[in-house]
Design a protein around this motif. Structure first.
Motif, PDB file in Angstrom:
ATOM      1  N   UNK A 199       1.126   6.154  -6.826  1.00  0.00           N
ATOM      2  CA  UNK A 199       1.200   5.529  -5.504  1.00  0.00           C
ATOM      3  C   UNK A 199       0.799   4.063  -5.574  1.00  0.00           C
ATOM      4  N   UNK A 200      -0.207   3.778  -6.394  1.00  0.00           N
ATOM      5  CA  UNK A 200      -0.669   2.391  -6.508  1.00  0.00           C
ATOM      6  C   UNK A 200       0.432   1.461  -6.975  1.00  0.00           C
ATOM      7  N   UNK A 202       3.334   1.469  -6.091  1.00  0.00           N
ATOM      8  CA  UNK A 202       4.124   1.042  -4.945  1.00  0.00           C
ATOM      9  C   UNK A 202       3.378  -0.007  -4.127  1.00  0.00           C
ATOM     10  N   UNK A 203       2.068   0.071  -4.132  1.00  0.00           N
ATOM     11  CA  UNK A 203       1.276  -0.867  -3.334  1.00  0.00           C
ATOM     12  C   UNK A 203       1.125  -2.214  -3.997  1.00  0.00           C
ATOM     13  N   UNK A 269       5.460  -0.676  -0.103  1.00  0.00           N
ATOM     14  CA  UNK A 269       4.011  -0.650  -0.076  1.00  0.00           C
ATOM     15  C   UNK A 269       3.398   0.674  -0.492  1.00  0.00           C
ATOM     16  N   UNK A 270       4.225   1.633  -0.907  1.00  0.00           N
ATOM     17  CA  UNK A 270       3.676   2.875  -1.432  1.00  0.00           C
ATOM     18  C   UNK A 270       3.000   3.745  -0.399  1.00  0.00           C
ATOM     19  N   UNK A 271       3.226   3.474   0.866  1.00  0.00           N
ATOM     20  CA  UNK A 271       2.592   4.291   1.915  1.00  0.00           C
ATOM     21  C   UNK A 271       3.541   5.414   2.312  1.00  0.00           C
TER      22      UNK A 271
END
Lengths: 327, 489
Positions: A199-200, A202-203, A269-271
């Motif tokens: 996920x990180x 993507x952020x 943004x990986x959210x």
């Protein structure tokens, strides 16, 4: 006009999110699902029963699986436009080879997952926009599906049909399946330690790269996972319909993207949220039934689904804005 | 690390070029175990490049990197991590979509398996408690939800956390830029405590007081080279400022008018930065070249864009009475249209004047481009070639031609000379002066102190505000550096 620099906008620090806003945002997908079910219950109380929900939510399972596939790709800031025709392709393979020559069928499906992994590598290494690559693959999968099954037909393997028509006691099978999908992916992506890295990326990809993680491996993992869930979606779909058609999953591309966004995900943004994505997929599926009960002709249903999406996104924007004002 | 007793790291003759620009010129640099080295220098002096080389994110063109007494081949991020070198980069390198604890885990591959979340939380909370007592940060909070100051605290604390890999050197690039003075003090005294235990630090800050008070040794960089080094006690504020590039300045052109006097021509721009607290504002008259100075990213570009927007719609605090053209600093992303020809790139700002009926006249476009090709000497055999066929300097010239070929009377320049060779620069300086004499007004943000000598008047920016305005007579590099490094309360 002259060239306006956009750099100042980019430098503005990220929004400051407030805690209540986070919870409101997380609650929004569940709220919209509840509203749709309430609407259906209001119009036709008998629909909200074991049998009714089974019938209405059946087709939500393949949609939910495709949505999860899309969510993996969106988590790393890419978009998969080919998921719909990939589901069709898987469906055609399942209704023909998987039944007649299981070994070949399994090999072809694994090959499909391998192609997805390769796409991830190409997108990362060559730095090409995923939209371009997957748009190309959209036509490739469709072409392959037509080659395998030129006209609608084929038959689902018996075990697959049996699995998808399994009757669980008390709670309809689709709901159990949706829960299992959501929780398994949630555990893998949201709770595991490597999930945080996935996920990180993507952020803030460069931060992950600087910490010594391989961004190539991450991209390949995420695309391969998308391939796995695309395969599961195609199998689930064929298990329900029992026969295939080269265009059977075409609508899934947009449904899956809408499902991710409806479930609280963001394009960059990986959210993203697996639980939200599954809820989003179910909401979209049930919205079709709701519109049927409202006697809205099928010609208008796509537009009405779009309207639901816009309403939910507008609600999210309002939540974001009011939170911003409070800080 | 057995040999770590003396040098933790040593860089021998490190060189780095970005195209025609020399970012590092044969730099020798070393850090001993258990010392805090302060690194100072003006914009573009090469500090950040040097630190990126140390952290393994940039590979030098030449020179040796010796870590723990051994020359390291193929030095990159993973090796830096393993050898215990950490860097807190100027741009925040946390993932905003992860929690504080998850961000801590990103740095530690060994935090995995059951209960990793609890261990990561404990690790980062312990370090935060140690460094910033009373920090009020919950490990479960999403980083994107934290204020910028708290994010910086998390990032700095994370750099000091230790699991399996050793920790020898932490590079802190402007670690206090978003911290209030109390928290900054907590951080810096922690640095002293940790240095006492044998860990080394490199401290980069534009607050010279921090450097003087908290480092053992100070290295001053200028134009890509280390120009001075010594014990911190041997320096004082003025000494540092002089070493950073103030000494040679002070050349005031004799033909100038008396100090403080502005032109009497009509005012073209009046603008106040959005965050300006006092009554200071930027004023530009017709025919003036106004410089915007100060450290990079302290609000100069933002003000230019406010002025640009102010020309087309009402913006409080901005008054513009002329047509505007903007020359972007980042020409690749904000300047050129990469698929268009040179002539089209030049003509795009002047489409109204190039029109014949409803269509653009290729004839007029060509004439405009040719006129400017001659004036500004764009080196190309054919203006119909793609813009990317030009060298960087010539691309920038095309952008100047775009702005100057238009009807705009006010030209905003957002550090347009970045990465341009010196020959092109001198040509463009003359052109700007000639155009100003012809009645145009220029607002020129530049990160190069030398270029300010071409300006009639200079505004120095700090933290989004104008903190000094200097007439050309009062202008010297020393004054600009003094003002931009001024401690603001």
């Amino acid at each position: 006009m002259s060239s306006v620099s956009a750099s100042s906008a980019a430098r503005v620090p990220l929004n400051r999110f407030r805690v209540p806003r986070r919870f409101l945002r997380a609650a929004l997908p569940g709220l919209s699902l509840a509203l749709v079910i309430l609407g259906i219950g209001e119009l036709n109380p008998r629909a909200v029963s074991y049998f009714g929900l089974n019938l209405m939510l059946n087709l939500g399972i393949p949609v939910a699986l495709a949505t999860i596939a899309q969510m993996f790709v969106i988590t790393v800031n890419d978009l998969d436009l080919s998921i719909g025709t990939f589901v069709s392709f898987v469906g055609c393979v399942a209704a023909t080879w998987l039944r007649d020559a299981p070994l070949l069928g399994v090999a072809v499906l694994l090959g499909g997952i391998g192609v997805y992994a390769l796409l991830g590598a190409v997108i990362y290494l060559r730095n090409v926009p995923s939209i371009v690559v997957t748009l190309g693959m959209f036509f490739v999968w469709q072409g392959l599906a037509i080659l395998i099954l030129p006209k609608p037909g084929g038959k689902a393997p018996v075990w697959l049909h049996a699995l998808m028509n399994f009757r669980t006691p008390y709670v309809p099978f689709p709901i159990v399946a949706a829960l299992v999908i959501a929780l398994v992916v949630h555990a893998g992506l949201m709770r595991s330690s490597y999930g945080a890295i996935l996920r990180g990326s993507g952020g803030n990809p460069s931060a992950i790269g600087r910490a010594g993680w391989s961004l190539l491996k991450i991209k390949v993992t995420m695309f391969a996972l998308a391939g796995v869930f695309g395969v599961l979606s195609g199998l689930a779909l064929i298990g329900l319909t029992t026969s295939a058609d080269a265009n059977i999953g075409k609508g899934y591309t947009l449904l899956s993207i809408a499902g991710v966004i409806l479930g609280g995900g963001e394009f960059v943004g990986g959210r993203t949220s697996p639980i939200g994505a599954v809820i989003g997929a179910l909401t979209l599926t049930l919205a079709g039934s709701l519109l049927n009960f409202m006697r809205i002709s099928p010609d208008w249903q796509v537009g009405a689904q779009g309207a639901i999406l816009i309403i939910v996104l507008a609600a999210r924007a309002v939540i974001n804005q009011t939170g911003g004002r409070a800080s | 690390m057995p040999a770590a007793a003396a040098n933790i790291v040593r860089l021998d003759g490190v060189e780095k070029h970005f195209g025609a620009v020399r970012a590092l010129a044969k730099v020798d640099f070393s850090v001993d175990a258990g010392e805090c080295v302060g690194l100072v220098g003006h914009n573009g002096a090469g500090k950040s490049t040097l630190m990126h080389v140390l952290a393994g994110t940039l590979t030098p063109d030449r020179g040796q990197i010796i870590i723990g007494g051994e020359p390291r081949q193929g030095y990159a991020v993973e090796m830096a991590q393993k050898l215990g070198i950490r860097c807190v980069f100027q741009e925040l390198s946390l993932c905003p979509n992860l929690t504080v604890a998850e961000n801590a885990r990103v740095l530690h591959p060994t935090i995995t398996g059951w209960g990793w979340r609890r261990r990561a939380s404990r690790l980062i909370r312990g370090k935060l408690d140690e460094m910033f007592p009373g920090h009020g940060i919950v490990p479960d909070a999403l980083v994107g939800e934290l204020s910028i100051g708290k994010r910086q605290m998390v990032e700095v604390a994370r750099a000091f956390t230790v699991t399996k890999a050793p920790l020898h050197l932490v590079i802190l690039d402007e670690p206090t830029s978003s911290l209030d003075s109390h928290t900054a003090g907590q951080l810096l005294s922690y640095v002293r405590r940790v240095v006492a235990t044998g860990v080394s630090c490199i401290l980069i800050s534009h607050l010279l007081r921090e450097i003087l008070d908290y480092s053992d040794r100070i290295v001053v960089m200028r134009d890509g080279a280390a120009v001075a080094a010594g014990r911190a006690s041997e320096f004082d504020r003025d000494g540092l400022v002089t070493a950073m590039g103030g000494a040679a300045a002070g050349t005031v052109r004799p033909e100038e008018r008396a100090a403080g006097l502005r032109r009497t021509t009509p005012v073209r721009v009046r603008a106040r930065p959005a965050t300006q607290k006092d009554g200071r504002e930027l004023v530009a008259h017709e025919g003036e070249i106004i410089g915007l100075a100060g450290l990079a990213g302290h609000g100069q570009t933002e003000l230019l864009i406010r002025i640009f927007s102010g020309a087309s719609r009402r913006i409080p605090g901005v008054e513009v009475t002329a047509r505007v053209a903007l020359i972007a600093g980042d020409r690749q992303s904000d300047g050129i249209f990469p698929l268009w020809s040179i002539a089209e790139n030049i003509g795009v700002r002047s489409i109204a004047a190039l029109r014949k009926g409803l269509l653009i006249s290729p004839e007029l476009e060509k004439r405009l481009a040719e006129r400017w090709q001659k004036r500004i000497r764009i080196r190309t055999p054919d203006l119909r070639n793609n813009i990317l066929s030009l060298s960087g300097g010539n691309q920038q010239k095309a952008l100047f031609a775009r702005a100057l070929g238009s009807e705009a009377k006010l030209v905003l320049m957002d550090d347009p000379m970045r990465g341009v060779d010196i020959g092109t620069k001198l040509e463009v300086y003359d052109l700007i002066r000639a155009e100003a004499d012809g009645g145009r007004t220029f607002l020129w943000y530049t990160s190069e102190a030398d270029e300010l000598k071409n300006c009639d008047h200079v505004y120095v920016f700090r933290s989004g505000r104008i903190i000094a305005d200097l007439h050309r007579n009062e202008l010297s590099e020393e004054r600009v550096i003094q003002s931009s490094f001024e401690e603001v309360t």
